[in-house]
Design an enzyme around this catalytic site. Structure first.
Site, PDB file in Angstrom:
ATOM      1  N   SER A  33      84.041 113.908 -23.501  1.00 12.24           N
ATOM      2  CA  SER A  33      83.770 115.226 -22.962  1.00 12.24           C
ATOM      3  C   SER A  33      84.300 116.325 -23.898  1.00 12.24           C
ATOM      4  CB  SER A  33      84.355 115.335 -21.552  1.00 12.24           C
ATOM      5  OG  SER A  33      83.802 116.399 -20.838  1.00 12.24           O
ATOM      6  N   ASP A  38      73.416 113.289 -17.300  1.00 13.30           N
ATOM      7  CA  ASP A  38      74.778 113.841 -17.232  1.00 13.30           C
ATOM      8  C   ASP A  38      74.736 115.264 -16.683  1.00 13.30           C
ATOM      9  OD1 ASP A  38      77.335 114.959 -17.844  1.00 13.30           O
ATOM     10  OD2 ASP A  38      77.595 113.523 -19.459  1.00 13.30           O
ATOM     11  N   HIS A  47      78.383 111.753 -15.542  1.00 16.93           N
ATOM     12  CA  HIS A  47      79.362 112.228 -16.519  1.00 16.93           C
ATOM     13  C   HIS A  47      80.512 111.237 -16.581  1.00 16.93           C
ATOM     14  CE1 HIS A  47      81.192 115.123 -19.201  1.00 16.93           C
ATOM     15  NE2 HIS A  47      82.330 115.000 -18.535  1.00 16.93           N
TER      16      HIS A  47
END
Length: 428
Positions: free
Chosen positions: A213, A341, A370
């Site tokens: 991320s 995502d 995610h």
């Protein structure tokens, strides 16, 4: 080679911080009896190109992936969980097992008197050869070494004989904050110092990094910034938002507001622990806005973008996006994204730039949410589908580098400044 004492336990309570820096599961998968070992890697039979048919794959070295055993079965989401990206994301955040690992914390003082925390597996100084390959892990926004996705990758790599260290950014995982500055999507200086520190300590080791991320965004920016002088031998980016302007647009739509509020709450919690450091800051700072932020954008507007010298929060997002760094990356890089995502939109992936860079490779799975990826042999409570792929990629690079790269790496590291002062403070 001695094995660390690592185990996995079910996660029985919500994550200590946000929904987002998501988690992972434990032990290394058993080797297929049809595969033979060569060194610490695997000598694999050639897999057919059709084995990748369930994935979008972009990059000049696509054929490399056909040799990975982890990619032989098609990607198949776990029943009842993979049908919805939010269900998969939240399930992974709350219900993945948490590997139990003893960690030794080292606090590293940065050049601007800030502090970051490096968490090493306790006992590895005595148990592993000095030249063991090193893996640096970069968690997502507000994430750290106690997140399950980090722990699962740590356990898998350690069980393969790698030395692993988690880089906890300022304020994350109870990392000390010693100056009125946290970290940001654009800030690579702390990572530069961590890599230099690790390289100086283990000059005969190949060093790699995995980021998730926001940690992936910082890692890719670092790779592009260092370009041909990067001391890393390889890297993996997972669920990278890449284009932060696009990611910010989607962050305020529908159910994504739940994630936005959760991350804002985590940022406020970190800020309030260290609020005294920020008292009296003038200029463009809006400390009340940051202290009471109900969205990540508000926190970035009140504090982050001012700390790092951006004119506006939109200027910060535009100039901090790692999509613009891909063309300068000269280190082998694998990027893995999920097409659905909610936090790192598929339309923000720099496919053309990755396709044009011979050092980069992209895998896009049809589902995954995610950092969910509730699929594969260890689903639903075990390691995400990505972990075996990441490990095969890193071991492939390490096997390629094992003959000549360590001596050449020493040449690349000539002239690296002496490591910053550090202190080992406790065992977790």
């Amino acid at each position: 080679m001695a094995a660390a004492t690592l185990s996995t336990v079910p996660r029985s309570s919500p994550p200590p911080r946000s929904l987002l820096p998501i988690m992972a599961s434990a032990s290394s998968s058993s080797a297929d009896p049809k595969l033979s070992r060569s060194g610490h890697g695997l000598r694999l039979p050639e897999l057919r190109e059709e084995s990748l048919s369930s994935l979008e794959v972009v990059g000049a070295r696509r054929s490399l992936l056909t040799r990975f055993a982890s990619l032989q079965p098609p990607y198949k989401r776990f029943p009842f969980l993979g049908w919805n990206r939010h269900v998969e994301t939240i399930f992974a955040a709350f219900f993945r097992s948490l590997p139990r690992v003893a960690l030794r914390r080292e606090c590293l003082r940065t050049r601007d008197d800030g502090t970051v925390a490096l968490d090493w597996v306790s006992g590895d100084e005595q148990q592993l050869p000095f030249d063991s390959s090193v893996l640096i892990l970069l968690p997502g926004l507000t994430g750290g070494s106690d997140d399950t996705y980090v722990r699962h990758m740590l356990v898998r790599a350690r069980n393969r004989g790698w030395r692993v260290v988690v880089f906890n950014s300022r304020g994350c995982a109870d990392s000390p904050v010693t100056t009125p500055q946290f970290y940001s999507a654009s800030f690579t200086e702390d990572l530069c110092q961590v890599v230099d520190h690790v390289s100086t300590r283990y000059p005969k080791s190949n060093i790699y990094a995995v980021g998730w991320s926001l940690g992936a965004n910082i890692l890719v920016r670092y790779l592009g910034q260092e370009s041909r002088n990067c001391p890393l031998s390889g890297a993996v980016s997972l669920c990278n938002p890449f284009n932060l302007v696009i990611a910010d647009e989607d962050f305020h739509k529908g159910f994504n507001n739940v994630y936005d509020r959760a991350l804002a709450r985590a940022l406020r919690k970190i800020y309030k622990k260290h609020a005294l450091l920020f008292e009296g800051l003038g200029g463009e700072y809006n400390i009340p806005m940051a202290a009471n932020a109900r969205s990540v954008r508000e926190f970035d507007e009140g504090l982050t973008r001012v700390s790092f010298g951006f004119k506006s929060v939109d200027d910060y997002y535009f100039n901090s996006s790692s999509s613009s760094s891909i063309e300068n990356v000269c280190t082998p890089l694998l990027c893995i994204q999920a097409a659905n995502d909610p936090i790192a939109p598929s339309r923000g992936i720099p496919r053309e730039e990755i396709k044009g860079n011979p050092h980069c490779l992209l895998i896009v799975t049809p589902q995954g949410g995610h950092l969910g990826w509730v699929a594969g042999e260890e689903a639903p409570f075990g390691a995400p589908w990505t972990d075996p792929v990441v490990m095969e990629f890193l071991e492939h690079l390490d096997n390629e580098n094992s003959d000549g790269s360590k001596s050449s790496k020493n040449i690349l590291l000539d002239g690296v400044p002496q490591t910053s002062p550090s202190l080992s403070v406790h065992i977790q």
